[in-house]
Write a protein that holds these residues in place. Structure first.
Motif, PDB file in Angstrom:
ATOM      1  N   GLU A  30      15.649  20.181  71.121  1.00  0.00           N
ATOM      2  CA  GLU A  30      14.572  20.770  70.331  1.00  0.00           C
ATOM      3  C   GLU A  30      13.507  19.722  70.034  1.00  0.00           C
ATOM      4  O   GLU A  30      13.810  18.531  69.869  1.00  0.00           O
ATOM      5  CB  GLU A  30      15.123  21.326  69.016  1.00  0.00           C
ATOM      6  CG  GLU A  30      14.091  22.058  68.176  1.00  0.00           C
ATOM      7  CD  GLU A  30      14.696  22.679  66.935  1.00  0.00           C
ATOM      8  OE1 GLU A  30      14.973  23.902  66.959  1.00  0.00           O
ATOM      9  OE2 GLU A  30      14.896  21.952  65.939  1.00  0.00           O
ATOM     10  N   LEU A  31      12.271  20.176  69.982  1.00  0.00           N
ATOM     11  CA  LEU A  31      11.138  19.304  69.680  1.00  0.00           C
ATOM     12  C   LEU A  31      10.356  19.884  68.510  1.00  0.00           C
ATOM     13  O   LEU A  31      10.144  21.097  68.425  1.00  0.00           O
ATOM     14  CB  LEU A  31      10.240  19.177  70.904  1.00  0.00           C
ATOM     15  CG  LEU A  31       8.945  18.361  70.753  1.00  0.00           C
ATOM     16  CD1 LEU A  31       8.599  17.676  72.075  1.00  0.00           C
ATOM     17  CD2 LEU A  31       7.756  19.240  70.313  1.00  0.00           C
ATOM     18  N   GLY A  62       9.072  14.698  67.085  1.00  0.00           N
ATOM     19  CA  GLY A  62      10.478  14.316  67.113  1.00  0.00           C
ATOM     20  C   GLY A  62      11.233  15.142  68.129  1.00  0.00           C
ATOM     21  O   GLY A  62      10.964  16.347  68.284  1.00  0.00           O
ATOM     22  N   ILE A  63      12.138  14.522  68.848  1.00  0.00           N
ATOM     23  CA  ILE A  63      12.949  15.201  69.864  1.00  0.00           C
ATOM     24  C   ILE A  63      14.420  14.989  69.549  1.00  0.00           C
ATOM     25  O   ILE A  63      14.869  13.854  69.398  1.00  0.00           O
ATOM     26  CB  ILE A  63      12.647  14.680  71.291  1.00  0.00           C
ATOM     27  CG1 ILE A  63      11.196  14.972  71.674  1.00  0.00           C
ATOM     28  CG2 ILE A  63      13.591  15.320  72.310  1.00  0.00           C
ATOM     29  CD1 ILE A  63      10.251  13.827  71.432  1.00  0.00           C
ATOM     30  N   VAL A  80      14.519  10.910  69.469  1.00  0.00           N
ATOM     31  CA  VAL A  80      13.345  10.156  69.868  1.00  0.00           C
ATOM     32  C   VAL A  80      12.179  10.559  68.971  1.00  0.00           C
ATOM     33  O   VAL A  80      12.028  11.736  68.626  1.00  0.00           O
ATOM     34  CB  VAL A  80      12.979  10.417  71.343  1.00  0.00           C
ATOM     35  CG1 VAL A  80      11.686   9.699  71.731  1.00  0.00           C
ATOM     36  CG2 VAL A  80      14.116  10.000  72.262  1.00  0.00           C
ATOM     37  N   GLY A  81      11.356   9.593  68.600  1.00  0.00           N
ATOM     38  CA  GLY A  81      10.126   9.878  67.880  1.00  0.00           C
ATOM     39  C   GLY A  81       8.937   9.434  68.708  1.00  0.00           C
ATOM     40  O   GLY A  81       9.015   8.446  69.443  1.00  0.00           O
ATOM     41  N   ILE A 218      13.540  22.777  74.148  1.00  0.00           N
ATOM     42  CA  ILE A 218      13.127  22.119  75.384  1.00  0.00           C
ATOM     43  C   ILE A 218      14.252  22.097  76.424  1.00  0.00           C
ATOM     44  O   ILE A 218      15.429  22.019  76.085  1.00  0.00           O
ATOM     45  CB  ILE A 218      12.634  20.679  75.114  1.00  0.00           C
ATOM     46  CG1 ILE A 218      13.742  19.818  74.494  1.00  0.00           C
ATOM     47  CG2 ILE A 218      11.410  20.698  74.213  1.00  0.00           C
ATOM     48  CD1 ILE A 218      13.372  18.344  74.364  1.00  0.00           C
ATOM     49  N   ASP A 219      13.836  22.171  77.670  1.00  0.00           N
ATOM     50  CA  ASP A 219      14.738  22.100  78.810  1.00  0.00           C
ATOM     51  C   ASP A 219      13.955  21.380  79.907  1.00  0.00           C
ATOM     52  O   ASP A 219      13.309  21.996  80.736  1.00  0.00           O
ATOM     53  CB  ASP A 219      15.157  23.502  79.254  1.00  0.00           C
ATOM     54  CG  ASP A 219      16.210  23.485  80.355  1.00  0.00           C
ATOM     55  OD1 ASP A 219      16.590  22.378  80.811  1.00  0.00           O
ATOM     56  OD2 ASP A 219      16.648  24.576  80.775  1.00  0.00           O
TER      57      ASP A 219
END
Length: 227
Positions: A30-31, A62-63, A80-81, A218-219
């Protein structure tokens, strides 16, 4: 203590060692993103052809990686940011960007995520290599990504403090979603707003409380763009 990596490490200039076959990678999760647009970001449906509401874009993202890999290196469970700065139309490029990598990542995962988010790994995020003219740097940081009901929170040390919530529709149980878009992040984007959006990093001091936000499942994969 954050471990900083100088900007040349994530430079978009390709060295001969990086010009060979690319490593297969994939990320599902997710983002969230919060920018300085005063209403829902026009880039989602215009695909970057319409200017941001303020004429320029400043954003943090953010991820949360639920499952993922870079070659044989597992990326699952990492966060991840990102920090993004775009001077005008998104599609015209000249972006500046910085990355924050989960301090729990192994060295292999750290380097793999830099390849992915610099665009050098090609695939879904390959547009970063085309559009980002300057990487400000990449560093390890303690990153938390939390879901509490419909609320999402991102904390990147003291650098990013973010919280976004979906904009409420007529039916409060259903999110307002822009569906079937060709947006690079994903086809379905939940319309959201930031209840907190503060950045103190790389000389930037931003406060985007109450501004536009997005939530997206996300994919992503590479080196070929998934269809």
């Amino acid at each position: 203590m954050n471990q900083k990596i100088a900007a040349p490490v994530v430079s978009n200039r390709m060295s001969p060692a990086l010009s060979g076959p690319k490593t297969p990678w994939a990320i599902k999760g997710e983002l969230i993103l919060n920018c300085n647009c005063t209403v829902f970001c026009p880039c989602v449906v215009s695909l970057g052809k319409h200017a941001p509401t303020e004429g320029y874009c400043q954003a943090w993202s953010g991820i949360r990686i639920d499952t993922g890999h870079y070659g044989d290196t597992d990326l699952s469970g990492l966060n991840v940011g990102l920090l993004l700065e775009i001077p005008g139309l998104m599609a015209r490029g000249n972006w500046k960007a910085a990355a924050f990598i989960d301090d729990r990542a192994s060295q292999e995962a750290f380097l793999g995520l830099i390849e992915i988010f610099s665009g050098r790994a090609k695939g879904t995020t390959g547009l970063f290599k085309l559009l980002v003219s300057e990487f400000l740097g990449a560093e390890r940081a303690k990153i938390t990504y939390e879901n509490e009901g419909k609320t999402r929170r991102l904390m990147v040390g003291k650098k990013i403090q973010g919280e976004v919530v979906p904009v409420q529709g007529k039916d409060p149980e259903k999110d307002i979603v822009a569906t079937n878009t060709e947006y690079w992040m994903g086809s379905d984007i939940t319309v959201a707003t930031a209840t907190k959006g503060r950045v103190r990093a790389f000389g930037r001091v931003w406060d985007f409380d109450g501004r536009s936000a997005e939530i997206c499942q996300i994919d992503w994969a590479g080196p070929d763009v998934p269809r």
